[in-house]
Design a protein around this motif. Structure first.
Motif, PDB file in Angstrom:
ATOM      1  N   THR A  17       0.855  -1.185   0.000  1.00  0.00           N
ATOM      2  CA  THR A  17       0.000   0.000   0.000  1.00  0.00           C
ATOM      3  C   THR A  17       0.893   1.238   0.000  1.00  0.00           C
ATOM      4  O   THR A  17       1.887   1.290   0.724  1.00  0.00           O
ATOM      5  CB  THR A  17      -0.900   0.003   1.250  1.00  0.00           C
ATOM      6  N   PHE A  18       0.507   2.229  -0.803  1.00  0.00           N
ATOM      7  CA  PHE A  18       1.308   3.448  -0.899  1.00  0.00           C
ATOM      8  C   PHE A  18       0.422   4.652  -1.177  1.00  0.00           C
ATOM      9  O   PHE A  18      -0.739   4.515  -1.565  1.00  0.00           O
ATOM     10  CB  PHE A  18       2.394   3.305  -1.966  1.00  0.00           C
ATOM     11  N   ASP A  19       0.971   5.840  -0.966  1.00  0.00           N
ATOM     12  CA  ASP A  19       0.232   7.081  -1.147  1.00  0.00           C
ATOM     13  C   ASP A  19      -0.073   7.320  -2.622  1.00  0.00           C
ATOM     14  O   ASP A  19       0.777   7.069  -3.483  1.00  0.00           O
ATOM     15  CB  ASP A  19       1.044   8.251  -0.591  1.00  0.00           C
ATOM     16  N   ILE A  20      -1.258   7.809  -2.894  1.00  0.00           N
ATOM     17  CA  ILE A  20      -1.696   8.056  -4.266  1.00  0.00           C
ATOM     18  C   ILE A  20      -0.760   9.017  -5.002  1.00  0.00           C
ATOM     19  O   ILE A  20      -0.636   8.966  -6.230  1.00  0.00           O
ATOM     20  CB  ILE A  20      -3.158   8.564  -4.290  1.00  0.00           C
ATOM     21  N   SER A  21      -0.054   9.867  -4.279  1.00  0.00           N
ATOM     22  CA  SER A  21       0.868  10.830  -4.895  1.00  0.00           C
ATOM     23  C   SER A  21       2.025  10.150  -5.621  1.00  0.00           C
ATOM     24  O   SER A  21       2.714  10.781  -6.426  1.00  0.00           O
ATOM     25  CB  SER A  21       1.418  11.800  -3.850  1.00  0.00           C
ATOM     26  N   GLU A  22       2.236   8.855  -5.379  1.00  0.00           N
ATOM     27  CA  GLU A  22       3.299   8.120  -6.050  1.00  0.00           C
ATOM     28  C   GLU A  22       2.910   7.670  -7.458  1.00  0.00           C
ATOM     29  O   GLU A  22       3.764   7.229  -8.220  1.00  0.00           O
ATOM     30  CB  GLU A  22       3.731   6.913  -5.215  1.00  0.00           C
ATOM     31  N   LEU A  23       1.629   7.784  -7.817  1.00  0.00           N
ATOM     32  CA  LEU A  23       1.179   7.411  -9.160  1.00  0.00           C
ATOM     33  C   LEU A  23       1.658   8.423 -10.195  1.00  0.00           C
ATOM     34  O   LEU A  23       1.737   9.620  -9.914  1.00  0.00           O
ATOM     35  CB  LEU A  23      -0.342   7.319  -9.215  1.00  0.00           C
ATOM     36  N   GLU A  24       1.940   7.960 -11.395  1.00  0.00           N
ATOM     37  CA  GLU A  24       2.366   8.851 -12.481  1.00  0.00           C
ATOM     38  C   GLU A  24       1.367   9.979 -12.708  1.00  0.00           C
ATOM     39  O   GLU A  24       1.754  11.133 -12.901  1.00  0.00           O
ATOM     40  CB  GLU A  24       2.538   8.068 -13.780  1.00  0.00           C
ATOM     41  N   SER A  25       0.085   9.656 -12.680  1.00  0.00           N
ATOM     42  CA  SER A  25      -0.945  10.665 -12.929  1.00  0.00           C
ATOM     43  C   SER A  25      -0.980  11.754 -11.854  1.00  0.00           C
ATOM     44  O   SER A  25      -1.555  12.820 -12.064  1.00  0.00           O
ATOM     45  CB  SER A  25      -2.326  10.015 -13.034  1.00  0.00           C
ATOM     46  N   GLU A  26      -0.345  11.470 -10.724  1.00  0.00           N
ATOM     47  CA  GLU A  26      -0.300  12.434  -9.620  1.00  0.00           C
ATOM     48  C   GLU A  26       1.090  13.050  -9.474  1.00  0.00           C
ATOM     49  O   GLU A  26       1.391  13.688  -8.469  1.00  0.00           O
ATOM     50  CB  GLU A  26      -0.697  11.749  -8.310  1.00  0.00           C
ATOM     51  N   GLY A  27       1.971  12.804 -10.442  1.00  0.00           N
ATOM     52  CA  GLY A  27       3.318  13.363 -10.405  1.00  0.00           C
ATOM     53  C   GLY A  27       4.383  12.414  -9.889  1.00  0.00           C
ATOM     54  O   GLY A  27       5.547  12.792  -9.784  1.00  0.00           O
ATOM     55  N   GLY A  28       4.005  11.192  -9.567  1.00  0.00           N
ATOM     56  CA  GLY A  28       4.960  10.206  -9.063  1.00  0.00           C
ATOM     57  C   GLY A  28       5.547   9.350 -10.175  1.00  0.00           C
ATOM     58  O   GLY A  28       5.476   9.717 -11.351  1.00  0.00           O
ATOM     59  N   THR A  39      -8.184   3.583  -1.002  1.00  0.00           N
ATOM     60  CA  THR A  39      -8.970   4.658  -0.373  1.00  0.00           C
ATOM     61  C   THR A  39      -8.750   5.898  -1.248  1.00  0.00           C
ATOM     62  O   THR A  39      -7.942   5.850  -2.177  1.00  0.00           O
ATOM     63  CB  THR A  39      -8.508   4.956   1.074  1.00  0.00           C
ATOM     64  N   PRO A  40      -9.407   7.008  -0.949  1.00  0.00           N
ATOM     65  CA  PRO A  40      -9.148   8.211  -1.755  1.00  0.00           C
ATOM     66  C   PRO A  40      -7.688   8.673  -1.741  1.00  0.00           C
ATOM     67  O   PRO A  40      -7.252   9.369  -2.646  1.00  0.00           O
ATOM     68  CB  PRO A  40     -10.066   9.260  -1.134  1.00  0.00           C
ATOM     69  N   SER A  41      -6.910   8.257  -0.748  1.00  0.00           N
ATOM     70  CA  SER A  41      -5.522   8.712  -0.675  1.00  0.00           C
ATOM     71  C   SER A  41      -4.488   7.587  -0.745  1.00  0.00           C
ATOM     72  O   SER A  41      -3.289   7.856  -0.752  1.00  0.00           O
ATOM     73  CB  SER A  41      -5.296   9.509   0.610  1.00  0.00           C
ATOM     74  N   LEU A  42      -4.943   6.340  -0.818  1.00  0.00           N
ATOM     75  CA  LEU A  42      -4.012   5.210  -0.842  1.00  0.00           C
ATOM     76  C   LEU A  42      -4.270   4.286  -2.032  1.00  0.00           C
ATOM     77  O   LEU A  42      -5.411   4.060  -2.424  1.00  0.00           O
ATOM     78  CB  LEU A  42      -4.130   4.385   0.441  1.00  0.00           C
TER      79      LEU A  42
END
Length: 108
Positions: A17-28, A39-42
């Motif tokens: 499990t990791f933070d959504i900010s790590e996704l490419e679409s979120e800049g990760g 979840t909305p943030s994971l």
């Protein structure tokens, strides 16, 4: 030789499990297609939430020869797990994962 290259048990033993900010679409760096929203943030790596987990990025046969199909883009939980093996220190979690696959423990 790094024992992780012939093991892979950790990639087929735990939920990642990791933070959504790590996704490419979120800049990760983690490709969106390898993760599911938890979840909305994971997020979690696909395949790691099954009764018999196996990360979608794991390539090869556990205990024989394996590698991560997105090693440079992997999420933080994977980054945090790896350094122990790279310096020859094996955590209880590493050996627990190995035991789940019938592999002997690694000694520090």
């Amino acid at each position: 030789m790094n024992p992780c290259l012939s093991c892979g048990a950790c990639c087929a033993a735990f939920r990642v499990t990791f933070d959504i900010s790590e996704l490419e679409s979120e800049g990760g760096t983690v490709p969106d297609g390898v993760a599911d929203l938890e979840t909305p943030s994971l997020c979690r790596m696909r395949g790691t939430d099954y009764a018999r987990p196996r990360c979608i990025a794991l390539v090869g046969e556990i205990g024989k020869s394996v590698h991560c199909g997105l090693y440079r883009e992997r999420p933080n939980p994977c980054l945090e797990f790896a350094p122990l093996a790279e310096v020859g220190q094996f955590s209880d979690a590493c050996n627990l994962a190995r035991a789940r696959h019938g592999l002997p423990p690694l000694e520090t």
